[in-house]
Design a protein around this motif. Sequence first.
Motif, PDB file in Angstrom:
ATOM      1  N   ILE A 312      72.980  41.456  10.136  1.00  0.00           N
ATOM      2  CA  ILE A 312      72.684  42.051  11.412  1.00  0.00           C
ATOM      3  C   ILE A 312      71.462  41.710  12.042  1.00  0.00           C
ATOM      4  CG2 ILE A 312      72.421  44.066  12.499  1.00  0.00           C
ATOM      5  CD1 ILE A 312      74.828  45.374  10.451  1.00  0.00           C
ATOM      6  N   ASN A 313      70.199  41.773  11.462  1.00  0.00           N
ATOM      7  CA  ASN A 313      69.021  41.556  11.881  1.00  0.00           C
ATOM      8  C   ASN A 313      68.795  40.153  12.232  1.00  0.00           C
ATOM      9  OD1 ASN A 313      68.182  44.245  11.168  1.00  0.00           O
ATOM     10  ND2 ASN A 313      67.449  43.715   9.183  1.00  0.00           N
ATOM     11  N   ARG A 314      69.264  39.091  11.759  1.00  0.00           N
ATOM     12  CA  ARG A 314      69.098  38.097  12.127  1.00  0.00           C
ATOM     13  C   ARG A 314      69.894  37.560  13.500  1.00  0.00           C
ATOM     14  NH1 ARG A 314      72.175  33.500   9.984  1.00  0.00           N
ATOM     15  NH2 ARG A 314      72.885  34.918   8.185  1.00  0.00           N
ATOM     16  N   ALA A 315      71.275  38.330  13.525  1.00  0.00           N
ATOM     17  CA  ALA A 315      71.991  37.979  15.010  1.00  0.00           C
ATOM     18  C   ALA A 315      71.116  39.002  16.137  1.00  0.00           C
ATOM     19  CB  ALA A 315      73.524  38.993  14.895  1.00  0.00           C
ATOM     20  N   ASP A 316      70.630  40.124  15.434  1.00  0.00           N
ATOM     21  CA  ASP A 316      69.649  40.979  16.731  1.00  0.00           C
ATOM     22  C   ASP A 316      68.567  40.003  17.253  1.00  0.00           C
ATOM     23  OD1 ASP A 316      69.382  43.327  18.060  1.00  0.00           O
ATOM     24  OD2 ASP A 316      67.873  44.009  16.705  1.00  0.00           O
ATOM     25  N   ARG A 317      67.832  39.290  16.108  1.00  0.00           N
ATOM     26  CA  ARG A 317      66.740  38.781  16.777  1.00  0.00           C
ATOM     27  C   ARG A 317      67.008  37.590  17.577  1.00  0.00           C
ATOM     28  NH1 ARG A 317      65.063  39.161  11.099  1.00  0.00           N
ATOM     29  NH2 ARG A 317      65.961  36.751  10.630  1.00  0.00           N
ATOM     30  N   LEU A 318      68.197  36.822  17.186  1.00  0.00           N
ATOM     31  CA  LEU A 318      68.540  35.705  18.167  1.00  0.00           C
ATOM     32  C   LEU A 318      69.010  36.196  19.431  1.00  0.00           C
ATOM     33  CD1 LEU A 318      70.885  33.868  15.557  1.00  0.00           C
ATOM     34  CD2 LEU A 318      69.068  32.916  16.516  1.00  0.00           C
ATOM     35  N   LEU A 319      69.653  37.749  19.551  1.00  0.00           N
ATOM     36  CA  LEU A 319      70.105  38.163  20.858  1.00  0.00           C
ATOM     37  C   LEU A 319      68.850  38.160  21.656  1.00  0.00           C
ATOM     38  CD1 LEU A 319      71.685  39.703  22.730  1.00  0.00           C
ATOM     39  CD2 LEU A 319      71.267  41.554  21.272  1.00  0.00           C
ATOM     40  N   TYR A 320      67.694  38.689  21.202  1.00  0.00           N
ATOM     41  CA  TYR A 320      66.431  39.039  21.920  1.00  0.00           C
ATOM     42  C   TYR A 320      65.935  37.669  22.240  1.00  0.00           C
ATOM     43  CZ  TYR A 320      66.936  44.003  21.955  1.00  0.00           C
ATOM     44  OH  TYR A 320      67.269  45.061  21.922  1.00  0.00           O
ATOM     45  N   ASP A 321      66.005  36.649  21.455  1.00  0.00           N
ATOM     46  CA  ASP A 321      65.783  35.155  21.826  1.00  0.00           C
ATOM     47  C   ASP A 321      66.492  34.790  23.133  1.00  0.00           C
ATOM     48  OD1 ASP A 321      63.832  34.994  19.725  1.00  0.00           O
ATOM     49  OD2 ASP A 321      65.142  34.004  18.397  1.00  0.00           O
ATOM     50  N   ALA A 322      67.813  35.129  23.028  1.00  0.00           N
ATOM     51  CA  ALA A 322      68.619  34.792  24.046  1.00  0.00           C
ATOM     52  C   ALA A 322      67.996  35.325  25.319  1.00  0.00           C
ATOM     53  CB  ALA A 322      70.042  34.706  23.926  1.00  0.00           C
ATOM     54  N   LYS A 323      67.584  36.668  25.379  1.00  0.00           N
ATOM     55  CA  LYS A 323      67.483  37.611  26.393  1.00  0.00           C
ATOM     56  C   LYS A 323      66.146  37.047  27.264  1.00  0.00           C
ATOM     57  CE  LYS A 323      69.462  41.898  26.058  1.00  0.00           C
ATOM     58  NZ  LYS A 323      70.038  41.901  27.492  1.00  0.00           N
ATOM     59  N   ARG A 324      65.240  36.544  26.131  1.00  0.00           N
ATOM     60  CA  ARG A 324      63.862  35.869  26.624  1.00  0.00           C
ATOM     61  C   ARG A 324      64.059  34.584  27.302  1.00  0.00           C
ATOM     62  NH1 ARG A 324      61.796  38.476  21.799  1.00  0.00           N
ATOM     63  NH2 ARG A 324      62.281  36.826  20.511  1.00  0.00           N
ATOM     64  N   GLY A 325      65.139  33.793  26.635  1.00  0.00           N
ATOM     65  CA  GLY A 325      65.522  32.542  27.331  1.00  0.00           C
ATOM     66  C   GLY A 325      66.213  32.616  28.598  1.00  0.00           C
TER      67      GLY A 325
END
Length: 325
Positions: A312-325
């Motif tokens: 879950i934490n890995r997917a959550d971090r990737l979600l915020y990477d996507a938002k920043r991108g």
Amino acid sequence: MFSLLFLIQALTTAAAYLPALVSGIVLYWLGQGVMLYFIASGRTQSFTDPGITLLVMIWAVIFLSYTLLLCYDCRALVLLAYLMILPYGIFRLSWRGFLGIALLTMAGYTTVVLVLHHQNRLMLVAGYELIIGAAFLISLMSYSLLGREIGVLREAYRRKNRQLREAMGRIEELAVRDELTGLYNRRYLLSSLERRQALANREGLPFVLAFVDIDHFKQINDQHGHKVGDEVLVELARLLRDSVREVDLVARYGGEEFVLLLNGLTLDTAGPALERLRKAVMKKSFSSAGLPLTVSAGVSQYHSGESSDELINRADRLLYDAKRG
């Protein structure tokens, strides 16, 4: 008791009646044995009444009528035995079935009395027979009324139990469903994730977890109000649910965040599917205000042995990477 009655009658009656008495005993136990066999073997489990109560009672009434025909000297005992049959069905038969058995019993008794009179084995005394018949009929009708009252109570309990089961079902549904969107909630998601992990560890079946988050959702609430914001959440939830397969799971994780568990997919196959979903959201207008919407997603594939929190934490971090991108 019936066999003993037959035996006593056999010892005190003329030899001509012995074959009929013996055949009565054999017939009775044979019939009882056949019915008990069918019940014990489970062959009646698919019936509405696995105890075949109505059939057992009809058989008992027929047999008692035969007993009365051969053992009329013991009429008082046989009449008592007739009444002993009726309580057997009080908790099982409907009141109509109970009334039918009572009428069958009265018909059997009346038929035997008329046959005995026709054979000159019984001299009918009208007043005496009328009193006995009336008392017997009143007893039968009393049992029928009792059966009706118990049937009404049984139906009331059955209705209450059905309502209780429905209420428990609604409570269980509320315990695993998000009240606003109707999607599964966070609790159900985590328990399902544990089951998917166990299956993946045991059989090597891949799956991915995707966080999907509405971009700038706070602005929607601030500019259009929470009612419109709720409409957006409900409509997006419906779109997400319609966009996945039956084997997949969609849950509301909290706020404007949704989680998808996609069975049998890897990162390579999940990426294009989520891209199609992202474009479908962009093409749609949401809520009564007709708002455009975009979403961001973070996707992680389960690695054997890792914990739910790590996935879950890995997917959550990737979600915020996507938002920043």
